[in-house]
Scaffold this active site. Structure first.
Site, PDB file in Angstrom:
ATOM      1  N   ASP A 359      36.678   5.444  62.074  1.00 57.63           N
ATOM      2  CA  ASP A 359      35.323   4.923  62.168  1.00 57.63           C
ATOM      3  C   ASP A 359      34.813   5.048  63.605  1.00 57.63           C
ATOM      4  O   ASP A 359      35.529   4.717  64.560  1.00 57.63           O
ATOM      5  CB  ASP A 359      35.328   3.457  61.723  1.00 57.63           C
ATOM      6  CG  ASP A 359      33.955   2.826  61.764  1.00 57.63           C
ATOM      7  OD1 ASP A 359      33.073   3.289  61.026  1.00 57.63           O
ATOM      8  OD2 ASP A 359      33.771   1.870  62.541  1.00 57.63           O
ATOM      9  N   GLU A 395      34.727  10.224  62.212  1.00 59.79           N
ATOM     10  CA  GLU A 395      33.298  10.004  62.065  1.00 59.79           C
ATOM     11  C   GLU A 395      32.737  10.257  63.468  1.00 59.79           C
ATOM     12  O   GLU A 395      32.848   9.394  64.340  1.00 59.79           O
ATOM     13  CB  GLU A 395      32.998   8.571  61.611  1.00 59.79           C
ATOM     14  CG  GLU A 395      31.514   8.322  61.418  1.00 59.79           C
ATOM     15  CD  GLU A 395      31.199   6.870  61.108  1.00 59.79           C
ATOM     16  OE1 GLU A 395      30.298   6.620  60.295  1.00 59.79           O
ATOM     17  OE2 GLU A 395      31.849   5.977  61.692  1.00 59.79           O
TER      18      GLU A 395
END
Length: 717
Positions: A359, A395
């Site tokens: 993330d 990401e």
């Protein structure tokens, strides 16, 4: 002046024996005779180990760790065993302006804890400062937080894996299924109620059979590390459903354990592997649940705030907030970097995980001057003998300066490609000027990834993900509808690139419903027939809805849980998704390990890809720049060399046609050497395509408005 405040908690008599122990490994380690405790803190003056009874409610002993070696506080307790519940109290200066926030009145979670017991109960005692006081966090709070904070637990890591075989799916064959652990099983009729929403729930044979029958190879679970529910959400009767609020990077989230035993996670992994499925974990190492300077003191803030977090250089009282959630972990610090890489290795080696999705990964590779592909974290992952063999997906963006880095991660990394999502959605919505970019997206975004020997599968393509609309909602809503989140519909993205096709939300209009279904087939077809690594959001295979809510992070209820009761449309879409995936697996040219670049190979006499206009001839420069053009043919020649060896390929030759125009387009099917005609394998305008149909070269095929087709070349003879 730096001030060290004494603890005002009740003194507890020490009874257990303690010896020096070792500064490694970090955490609480059972060796069969006792437990070694080791905790990093570069600026503490004393560390106390607090032992609790079996309920975790009563502190029974407080033991000062006797040794300090290379910034590690450590001690060995021969009287401790697996099941021992513990926490730390760390002494040191409380000087927020210098970045120090030590407060021994606050019981702290071990950053290396393998299991947590108890739930966080929000209380003013959790804060290192006196809530509501003047100058807020500059004050010092003397209340004991032990009654309100989760405790750490010593585990016995022993587990017999038996005959487990790791799937080790090649990247060019990988198809990812992004799922929420709890939401996947909460409404599944075959999952027993008492294990729904847990690791045990995902072991269910019928649930796994559904995923396998799709052709999925890898399940990517939203965060399962120990995380906390935000106080403001609990006050509104909500929860942090997604779990992007980690506090324990080595411990599975407690409520996901049906029986309270962490071996349940390992059993789940064994079931997945036995089904031939890989497990990828979405991990959140960019920030923690402690928030900004006004957040609670639960773990790293109280252990060594100035080491763990990135602080504003000119005002160390404040936190750099590149994550948008209050704080940012500082992976430039060697011990913080060690914690993260230790965590990754633990989940891979001890827990059996096959890969990770990171993330806000740009944060993990950021120095004070910005993102750096030579950051220690990226270097460590590439050279580590364990981590370098895993599936590593970034990401590639965050909220910080220069944070958007799609295509900017180094070799070895795969990246979420939001450019694919945005262009494909815009194209099928009918936006102007999308055709030229679509050619890049269909060929694994070579404009972003075709460099330094990276392969097409470096582009992780997706139409939808947990964050945003579901597939059905993309074709059913023009605007988000997040009123249920209690923020007056201000939360969530406004840039959805969606289209309701004439009516906002659910409708009984047969024409609108038919068009929406075709558009869902178009979007799925584009995803699964493009080069690169496809990622499918769980439930999109049969068109689940969240009723226009594009930010269900706080909705732990029917709105976010997958509804497995399918209507006729759902069954129809499910069958179509299965067919697309079976075709992707059947035709290697749809998942080539080399980029299709459209350059003529004189030695072989072929182009790997040729772009065709509806007249069946190669696109001209003028046609590429026609903003009104919405129909394109992609001819993939199976004779093109599949590897670096200079030899012809033997794959099937395929023709993909996409038409986002609202009206029919007559497309002339091209003539190809060594072929005898075309066979239609997919037509998103038809749901009854049971037997492939054949067409002659030069045939004018009527391509329905807003539809996608796939043809296979019939070989001579």
């Amino acid at each position: 002046m730096s001030t060290e405040h004494p603890s005002h908690t009740t003194h507890i008599k020490q009874r257990s024996r303690i010896s020096e122990g070792y500064p490694f490994p970090l955490g609480a380690t059972w060796d069969g005779l006792g437990v070694n405790f080791a905790l990093f803190s570069a600026h503490a003056s004393k560390v106390e180990l607090c032992l609790f009874d079996s309920t975790g409610e009563t502190e029974v002993e407080r033991i000062e760790l006797p040794e300090y070696t290379d910034e590690i506080w450590h001690g060995y307790l021969p009287d401790a065993h697996p099941g021992q519940i513990y926490g730390y109290r760390v002494h040191g200066p409380y000087e927020p302006d210098a970045g120090h926030r030590f407060n021994p009145n606050k019981l702290l979670i071990d950053p290396y804890a393998k299991q947590l017991v108890g739930q966080l109960r929000w209380s003013p005692a959790l804060y290192g400062y006196t809530v509501g006081s003047a100058d807020a966090d500059l004050s010092f709070d003397t209340r004991d937080s032990a009654a309100f904070v989760p405790k750490s637990k010593v585990i016995d890591p022993a587990f017999t894996w038996g005959r487990q075989q790791l799937p080790r799916i090649p990247w060019d064959s990988t198809i990812i299924y992004e799922a929420h652990l709890r939401g996947t099983s909460m409404r599944h009729p075959a999952v027993p109620e008492h294990v729904r929403g847990t690791f045990a729930g995902l072991m269910n044979n019928e649930l796994l059979q559904h995923i396998r029958s799709l052709g999925i190879t890898s399940i990517e679970l939203l965060p399962v590390h120990g995380f906390l529910d935000d106080q403001h959400l609990l006050e509104k009767g909500m929860k942090n459903y997604w779990g992007y609020n980690s506090i324990a990077f080595f411990a599975p989230h407690g409520p996901y354990l049906a029986n309270g035993d962490i071996n349940e996670f390992k059993e789940m992994v064994a079931h997945l592997h036995d089904a031939g499925l890989e497990l990828i974990l979405d991990v959140v190492y960019n920030h923690t649940a402690e928030g900004n300077e006004l957040g609670p003191t639960l773990c790293m803030r109280g252990i060594d705030n100035v080491s763990y977090y990135r602080l504003v250089p000119d005002d160390k009282r404040l936190y750099i907030n590149d994550s948008g959630t209050g704080n940012t972990l500082d992976l430039s610090h060697p011990c913080v970097l060690q914690m993260v890489t230790d965590s990754l290795r633990y989940w891979a080696e001890e827990m059996g995980v096959d890969g990770f999705r990171f993330d806000l990964a740009t944060i993990l590779a950021r120095h004070t001057h910005g993102y750096d592909e030579r950051h220690g974290f990226l270097v460590a992952c590439r050279q580590d003998p364990v981590l370098s063999k895993l599936k590593l997906i970034s990401e590639p963006w965050d909220c910080g300066p220069g944070g958007y880095q799609v295509g900017g991660f180094p070799p070895g990394w795969k990246e979420w490609n939001d450019r694919f999502r945005d262009n494909v959605r815009a194209f099928w919505r009918g936006d102007e000027g999308q055709l030229a970019e679509l050619a890049s997206r269909l060929t694994a975004s070579g404009d972003l990834f075709n460099q330094r020997g990276r392969r097409p599968y470096a582009s992780v393509n997706f139409i939808t993900a947990h964050d945003g609309f579901t597939l059905r909602d993309v074709v059913s809503y023009n605007q988000k509808h997040n009123e249920a989140n209690g923020e007056d519909n201000r939360d969530g993205s406004d840039n959805n690139l969606s289209w309701n096709h004439g009516h906002e939300g659910e409708t009984e209009d047969p024409e609108i419903r038919s068009l929406r279904l075709r558009q869902m087939r178009n979007l799925l077809g584009t995803l699964l027939l493009s080069q690169g690594t496809p990622m499918l959001l769980a439930g999109d295979e049969f068109g689940r809805t969240q009723h226009g809510n594009n930010n269900v992070y706080c909705q732990d209820n029917d709105l976010s849980w997958i509804d497995w009761h399918l209507d006729e449309e759902g069954h129809e879409l499910l069958a179509f998704t299965r067919r697309l995936i079976s075709l992707r697996k059947a035709f290697p040219i749809l998942r080539r390990g080399r980029f299709l670049v459209g350059v003529y190979n004189e030695e072989l006499g072929v182009k790997d890809v040729t772009w065709l206009s509806p007249c069946g001839r190669e696109m001209t420069e003028e046609q590429w720049h026609d903003g009104h053009a919405r129909c394109l043919g992609m001819l993939m020649d199976g004779r093109a060399q599949p590897t670096g060896i200079r030899r012809s390929g033997a794959d099937a030759t395929l023709l993909l046609i996409v038409n986002a125009h609202h009206d029919v387009v007559n497309f002339q099917l091209p003539e190809v050497a060594q072929g005898a005609g075309w066979t239609c394998l997919v037509d998103t305008n038809r749901t009854d395509l049971r037997e492939p149909e054949s067409f002659d070269f030069g045939s004018s095929f009527t391509v329905t408005g807003r539809s996608l087709l796939l043809f296979e070349l019939q070989r001579e003879g």
